[in-house]
Design a protein around this motif. Sequence first.
Motif, mmCIF file in Angstrom:
data_model
loop_
_atom_site.group_PDB
_atom_site.id
_atom_site.type_symbol
_atom_site.label_atom_id
_atom_site.label_comp_id
_atom_site.label_asym_id
_atom_site.label_seq_id
_atom_site.Cartn_x
_atom_site.Cartn_y
_atom_site.Cartn_z
ATOM 1 N N GLN A 55 -3.852 9.965 -8.012
ATOM 2 C CA GLN A 55 -3.941 9.989 -6.549
ATOM 3 C C GLN A 55 -3.838 8.585 -5.965
ATOM 4 N N LEU A 56 -4.462 7.609 -6.626
ATOM 5 C CA LEU A 56 -4.367 6.221 -6.179
ATOM 6 C C LEU A 56 -2.921 5.733 -6.214
ATOM 7 N N VAL A 57 -2.222 6.054 -7.305
ATOM 8 C CA VAL A 57 -0.818 5.654 -7.440
ATOM 9 C C VAL A 57 0.031 6.300 -6.348
ATOM 10 N N LYS A 58 -0.224 7.570 -6.072
ATOM 11 C CA LYS A 58 0.542 8.287 -5.039
ATOM 12 C C LYS A 58 0.361 7.638 -3.675
ATOM 13 N N GLN A 59 -0.877 7.321 -3.326
ATOM 14 C CA GLN A 59 -1.150 6.694 -2.030
ATOM 15 C C GLN A 59 -0.470 5.329 -1.939
ATOM 16 N N ALA A 60 -0.546 4.548 -3.019
ATOM 17 C CA ALA A 60 0.055 3.216 -3.022
ATOM 18 C C ALA A 60 1.575 3.297 -2.920
ATOM 19 N N LYS A 61 2.191 4.244 -3.614
ATOM 20 C CA LYS A 61 3.652 4.395 -3.569
ATOM 21 C C LYS A 61 4.126 4.740 -2.163
ATOM 22 N N GLN A 62 3.399 5.616 -1.492
ATOM 23 C CA GLN A 62 3.769 5.985 -0.130
ATOM 24 C C GLN A 62 3.750 4.756 0.776
ATOM 25 N N TYR A 63 2.738 3.906 0.595
ATOM 26 C CA TYR A 63 2.630 2.698 1.413
ATOM 27 C C TYR A 63 3.776 1.734 1.099
ATOM 28 N N LEU A 64 4.098 1.575 -0.183
ATOM 29 C CA LEU A 64 5.170 0.662 -0.580
ATOM 30 C C LEU A 64 6.527 1.134 -0.058
ATOM 31 N N LYS A 65 6.774 2.440 -0.116
ATOM 32 C CA LYS A 65 8.046 2.971 0.386
ATOM 33 C C LYS A 65 8.193 2.718 1.880
ATOM 34 N N ALA A 66 7.072 2.824 2.602
ATOM 35 C CA ALA A 66 7.110 2.578 4.042
ATOM 36 C C ALA A 66 7.268 1.091 4.348
ATOM 37 N N SER A 67 6.814 0.224 3.439
ATOM 38 C CA SER A 67 6.854 -1.222 3.681
ATOM 39 C C SER A 67 8.182 -1.847 3.258
ATOM 40 N N ALA A 68 8.814 -1.265 2.239
ATOM 41 C CA ALA A 68 10.070 -1.821 1.733
ATOM 42 C C ALA A 68 11.241 -1.335 2.588
ATOM 43 N N THR A 69 12.343 -2.069 2.533
ATOM 44 C CA THR A 69 13.545 -1.677 3.252
ATOM 45 C C THR A 69 14.685 -1.477 2.265
ATOM 46 N N GLY A 70 15.626 -0.654 2.660
ATOM 47 C CA GLY A 70 16.794 -0.420 1.815
ATOM 48 C C GLY A 70 16.489 0.508 0.648
ATOM 49 N N VAL A 110 -10.916 7.677 2.943
ATOM 50 C CA VAL A 110 -9.813 7.016 3.646
ATOM 51 C C VAL A 110 -9.349 5.840 2.796
ATOM 52 N N PHE A 111 -8.023 5.705 2.643
ATOM 53 C CA PHE A 111 -7.453 4.606 1.860
ATOM 54 C C PHE A 111 -6.903 3.536 2.804
ATOM 55 N N ASN A 112 -7.221 2.274 2.518
ATOM 56 C CA ASN A 112 -6.707 1.138 3.289
ATOM 57 C C ASN A 112 -5.901 0.237 2.361
ATOM 58 N N MET A 113 -4.601 0.096 2.653
ATOM 59 C CA MET A 113 -3.696 -0.639 1.769
ATOM 60 C C MET A 113 -3.413 -2.048 2.291
ATOM 61 N N ALA A 114 -3.145 -2.960 1.357
ATOM 62 C CA ALA A 114 -2.745 -4.322 1.728
ATOM 63 C C ALA A 114 -1.895 -4.897 0.600
ATOM 64 N N LEU A 115 -0.943 -5.764 0.980
ATOM 65 C CA LEU A 115 -0.092 -6.462 0.020
ATOM 66 C C LEU A 115 -0.428 -7.956 0.097
ATOM 67 N N PRO A 116 -1.372 -8.428 -0.716
ATOM 68 C CA PRO A 116 -1.826 -9.825 -0.594
ATOM 69 C C PRO A 116 -0.733 -10.856 -0.830
ATOM 70 N N TYR A 117 0.281 -10.518 -1.651
ATOM 71 C CA TYR A 117 1.348 -11.475 -1.950
ATOM 72 C C TYR A 117 2.719 -10.958 -1.525
ATOM 73 N N GLY A 118 2.737 -9.902 -0.736
ATOM 74 C CA GLY A 118 4.009 -9.340 -0.294
ATOM 75 C C GLY A 118 4.687 -8.538 -1.395
ATOM 76 N N ILE A 119 5.860 -8.018 -1.078
ATOM 77 C CA ILE A 119 6.643 -7.247 -2.059
ATOM 78 C C ILE A 119 7.528 -8.207 -2.844
ATOM 79 N N ARG A 120 7.497 -8.075 -4.175
ATOM 80 C CA ARG A 120 8.318 -8.911 -5.046
ATOM 81 C C ARG A 120 9.303 -8.029 -5.796
ATOM 82 N N TYR A 121 10.546 -8.526 -5.883
ATOM 83 C CA TYR A 121 11.573 -7.764 -6.589
ATOM 84 C C TYR A 121 11.913 -8.364 -7.948
ATOM 85 N N ASN A 122 11.376 -9.542 -8.238
ATOM 86 C CA ASN A 122 11.642 -10.175 -9.536
ATOM 87 C C ASN A 122 10.363 -10.389 -10.339
#
Length: 314
Positions: free
Chosen positions: A112-127, A148-160
């Motif tokens: 469930q934690l992974v599912k919630q985090a993935k939904q947040y990442l998909k909404a935050s990423a582009t393309g 209630v889940f509260n998400m944050a990306l402390p270092y942003g999204i990294r692709y490498n």
Amino acid sequence: MVILCVAGIFFTGQSVRAQELTVGIPKEATITGQYFTLGDIASINGDDTERIDSLRQIRLGHTPQPGQSYVLAGDILMARVRAAHVDLTGITWQMPKQLKVTALAQSISGQQLVKQAKQYLKASATGEVMITSAGQPQDILVPPGEIVFNMALPYGIRYNAPTSISVGVQVAGRPFTTAILRFDIKKYQQVAIASRALNANEPITADNIIFERRDIGRLVPGYFTELDKILGLPVKRQLAPGIVITENMLGQTVLIRRGQPVTVTAKNGSIEVMVSGIALQDGSKGEFIRVKNINSQKVISGQVIDDTTVRANI
């Protein structure tokens, strides 16, 4: 007189009996909240509602972590009751030798934690992205209540490199815990590729470039996704077919050619002077080239501003 005394004794006895209370504490109890009281674990019976309310509010200890238990001896329980400084006269106690206290809990699965985090990442990423969990987090136990889940990306999204996401868990309006999850995120884009071998100084055209889908996290920074940004730019060195075109492989478009007539401008304070000149070198925008002043025949250095103008330093 005798009758009055007997009546007084009778009614006084009735009054004492009316004040008597019975407190029954079980051997095991389930609780919730930050701490538990006598009212949370015991049954309190009697007619004096005011005293019952006072007894119910006696704090006996902190609640263990959700799903966990601990044991309290009966004499410790009684000592904590006496420490509350409430009226304990006329109370019949049904006290066990020990009390096992267990905190109520509900489970949040790692899935469930992974599912919630993935939904947040998909909404935050582009393309176009592919998100994969880097490991499976453990299930966690939390108190009863709305989650209630509260998400944050402390270092942003990294692709490498792995992307860390903080998942704050709030229960019944209060923060409870935070889980740190990691994901591998791949982003795909159409990038410029050499369709054939390119010679040094050969300009980029629509015929010698194609666009292919690539994982940009694996690419050297400076790749291109739009043809307009590189069209006409010369390559600095020979390039093999299939190579991804990057900024450091390209030169600038030559705006001024050797032998071309140019306007030479110079500024001294608020006065600007313009004279005719001849370019003695090829030059791209921003480059410094040598220019001959037609009138004075002097050779000066100037910066290429556009395809007809060179600014001299004076």
